[in-house]
Design a protein around this motif. Sequence first.
Motif, short mmCIF file in Angstrom:
data_model
loop_
_atom_site.label_atom_id
_atom_site.label_comp_id
_atom_site.label_asym_id
_atom_site.label_seq_id
_atom_site.Cartn_x
_atom_site.Cartn_y
_atom_site.Cartn_z
N PHE A 48 1.17 -1.50 -0.21
CA PHE A 48 0.31 0.00 -0.32
C PHE A 48 0.72 0.98 -0.21
O PHE A 48 0.15 2.34 -0.45
CB PHE A 48 -0.96 0.15 0.87
N GLY A 49 2.23 1.13 0.48
CA GLY A 49 3.03 2.04 -0.29
C GLY A 49 2.21 3.35 1.73
O GLY A 49 3.09 4.20 1.88
N GLU A 50 2.22 1.90 2.47
CA GLU A 50 2.21 2.41 4.18
C GLU A 50 2.77 2.53 4.89
O GLU A 50 2.64 1.62 5.29
CB GLU A 50 0.86 2.81 4.49
N ARG A 51 2.67 3.04 6.37
CA ARG A 51 3.32 2.11 7.10
C ARG A 51 2.80 1.10 8.45
O ARG A 51 3.16 0.24 8.56
CB ARG A 51 3.73 3.53 8.37
N ARG A 52 1.74 1.18 7.89
CA ARG A 52 0.39 0.13 8.22
C ARG A 52 -0.54 -0.51 7.09
O ARG A 52 -0.42 0.64 6.25
CB ARG A 52 0.11 -0.10 9.58
N ASN A 53 -1.14 -1.85 6.50
CA ASN A 53 -2.47 -2.26 5.95
C ASN A 53 -3.31 -1.04 6.70
O ASN A 53 -3.61 -1.41 7.40
CB ASN A 53 -3.00 -3.60 6.50
N PRO A 54 -3.79 -0.21 5.52
CA PRO A 54 -5.17 0.73 5.98
C PRO A 54 -6.27 0.40 5.71
O PRO A 54 -6.81 1.01 6.13
CB PRO A 54 -4.47 2.32 5.04
N LEU A 55 -6.45 -0.59 5.03
CA LEU A 55 -7.87 -1.30 5.59
C LEU A 55 -8.17 -2.37 6.82
O LEU A 55 -9.27 -2.58 6.78
CB LEU A 55 -8.34 -2.07 4.22
N LYS A 56 -7.03 -2.68 6.83
CA LYS A 56 -6.91 -3.82 8.06
C LYS A 56 -7.72 -2.90 9.69
O LYS A 56 -8.48 -3.88 9.92
CB LYS A 56 -6.11 -4.17 8.60
N MET A 57 -7.99 -2.01 9.74
CA MET A 57 -8.60 -1.12 11.52
C MET A 57 -10.11 -0.82 10.54
O MET A 57 -10.50 -1.53 11.87
CB MET A 57 -7.65 -0.09 11.02
N PHE A 58 -10.37 -1.50 10.41
CA PHE A 58 -12.02 -1.58 9.46
C PHE A 58 -12.27 -2.85 9.21
O PHE A 58 -13.62 -2.52 9.07
CB PHE A 58 -12.39 -0.83 8.25
N ILE A 59 -11.91 -3.78 9.14
CA ILE A 59 -12.49 -5.16 9.86
C ILE A 59 -12.89 -5.10 10.71
O ILE A 59 -14.15 -5.81 10.78
CB ILE A 59 -11.69 -6.28 9.51
#
Length: 261
Positions: free
Chosen positions: A209-220
């Motif tokens: 994702f080019g981010e420090r964390r998977n930006p979708l994971k928190m929304f699970i």
Amino acid sequence: MTVTLSASEWGDLGSRYNLTPSGDSLPTDRFIVSSDLLDRDKCEPYLDQLAAEIGSPSRRVTASMLAKRYAFLAVAPVLYAMTVFNKGLELAPSHCRLVSPSDSEYLQSHSRFPHLSLGGLNVTEPEAGKREEWRDQVVRQLFEGHLTPLFHSLSMVGQVPRAVLWENAMVRIIPMYEDGLADEEDPFILMRLHDDFKFITETAPPSLFGERRNPLKMFIRGKSTDQTGKQAAYMRQTCCFYDEMSPECCRACPKPVNGEG
């Protein structure tokens, strides 16, 4: 051998996501190339133009609505093709045009939101036994190479938290996989629906994702089951600000209804 989308696959993507190959030339005031949205000097006037077209009261709201629309136009079809067709669509930002509807198109769709027109498209397929490596590449090209830079720009220009934009993408991703799991009969596609969704939203490394964390994971965490054990409707954790341009909230709005909570 060159990999392409079949006529039926193009038709499927067109009917579901209004994704079309580039056709006739268009007036320059009716479209913007997606890569231009990474330039603040071009992104700002486009958001102001789009705000006037869709009735948005601010750049913040417009940026959020554009992110949600873009996820529907670009993210959902790429993931759909990856999982259902087992084909990778390389949507280069420089080949994507956000096209405002003409008056005749508006009369048919009753929407002023743009659609996506492709000026070029490279299609790939996984080699035998190497689907996971191929999937990594498809996901990296979609997010790190396309959506993440766009969201960074929209966040900066629209002064909207990136978490809002990423959840806007999430609400476009979830229905695609949920509908597929409910309607699909092919066991191989069903397996890919389950595995790809878990990968994208939970186990994909942040580097894709080019981010420090998977930006979708928190929304699970927004997913839950009802009293019968069935999957409940997704409830957002952030507000997309749709209620600031409409008399109603979106269906997944986290705000209490009528002040209740």
